[in-house]
Design a protein around this motif. Structure first.
Motif, PDB file in Angstrom:
ATOM      1  N   ASN A 129      71.037  64.349  94.186  1.00  0.00           N
ATOM      2  CA  ASN A 129      72.344  64.498  94.835  1.00  0.00           C
ATOM      3  C   ASN A 129      73.496  64.196  93.883  1.00  0.00           C
ATOM      4  O   ASN A 129      74.546  64.840  93.954  1.00  0.00           O
ATOM      5  CB  ASN A 129      72.422  63.615  96.088  1.00  0.00           C
ATOM      6  CG  ASN A 129      71.786  64.290  97.284  1.00  0.00           C
ATOM      7  OD1 ASN A 129      72.079  65.443  97.588  1.00  0.00           O
ATOM      8  ND2 ASN A 129      70.906  63.581  97.966  1.00  0.00           N
ATOM      9  N   ARG A 138      75.918  71.900  96.854  1.00  0.00           N
ATOM     10  CA  ARG A 138      75.332  71.269  98.026  1.00  0.00           C
ATOM     11  C   ARG A 138      73.851  71.635  98.060  1.00  0.00           C
ATOM     12  O   ARG A 138      73.412  72.539  97.368  1.00  0.00           O
ATOM     13  CB  ARG A 138      76.019  71.776  99.282  1.00  0.00           C
ATOM     14  CG  ARG A 138      77.495  71.431  99.311  1.00  0.00           C
ATOM     15  CD  ARG A 138      78.203  71.853 100.590  1.00  0.00           C
ATOM     16  NE  ARG A 138      77.289  72.112 101.674  1.00  0.00           N
ATOM     17  CZ  ARG A 138      77.363  73.151 102.486  1.00  0.00           C
ATOM     18  NH1 ARG A 138      78.304  74.039 102.334  1.00  0.00           N
ATOM     19  NH2 ARG A 138      76.510  73.336 103.463  1.00  0.00           N
ATOM     20  N   ASP A 139      73.103  70.947  98.933  1.00  0.00           N
ATOM     21  CA  ASP A 139      71.682  71.255  99.062  1.00  0.00           C
ATOM     22  C   ASP A 139      71.394  72.122 100.279  1.00  0.00           C
ATOM     23  O   ASP A 139      70.253  72.284 100.679  1.00  0.00           O
ATOM     24  CB  ASP A 139      70.841  69.970  99.076  1.00  0.00           C
ATOM     25  CG  ASP A 139      71.052  69.119 100.310  1.00  0.00           C
ATOM     26  OD1 ASP A 139      71.930  69.426 101.130  1.00  0.00           O
ATOM     27  OD2 ASP A 139      70.327  68.120 100.457  1.00  0.00           O
TER      28      ASP A 139
END
Length: 140
Positions: A129, A138-139
């Motif tokens: 992260n 972003r994931d």
């Protein structure tokens, strides 16, 4: 543009370097040397490092986590436990459900994946992260 092509967003080497730097910094802050692997959307390795003191076999798991996340466009541990062994077997262990792999999304496009290994799943995710944050990714 025709119906036969689509524009493709790619992760640059500058982005990869920024992510690696941020990941190493986070791992150093937590005192846990890590293996860090970044792949493009098709699973090709763009950058990797095994920090001094990181477990050398964790480089393999980090690469598998990165490829898994890029392929499924979700965290590597999103694969249900019940199907994990079957998917691993069907792909020659190219897919894992171990935590620490995250897809890299830029403006809604999945441009790759990052996999971290050598710490706990939570430590691996924290390092991943930090790398995503470094480039505004972003994931999901």
């Amino acid at each position: 543009m025709t119906d036969f092509t689509t524009p493709t967003r790619t992760l640059t080497h500058a982005g990869v370097m920024k992510m690696l730097t941020a990941a190493v910094q986070k791992a150093e802050e937590m005192g846990q040397p890590q293996c860090i692997v970044i792949v493009d959307a098709s699973g090709v390795t763009l950058g990797q490092i095994r920090m001094t003191g990181a477990k050398f076999l964790s480089l393999k798991s980090a690469a598998t986590k990165a490829c898994t996340a890029a392929s499924i466009r979700a965290p590597s541990d999103a694969i249900p436990e019940a199907v994990g062994p079957a998917i691993a077997a069907a792909t020659g262990n190219a897919v894992t459900r171990l935590g620490g792999g995250l897809p890299i999304f830029i403006e809604g496009d999945c441009v790759g994946g990052i996999g971290i290994g050598s710490g706990t799943a939570d430590q691996d995710k924290d390092v991943a992260n930090a790398a995503l944050s470094a480039i505004g990714a972003r994931d999901s």
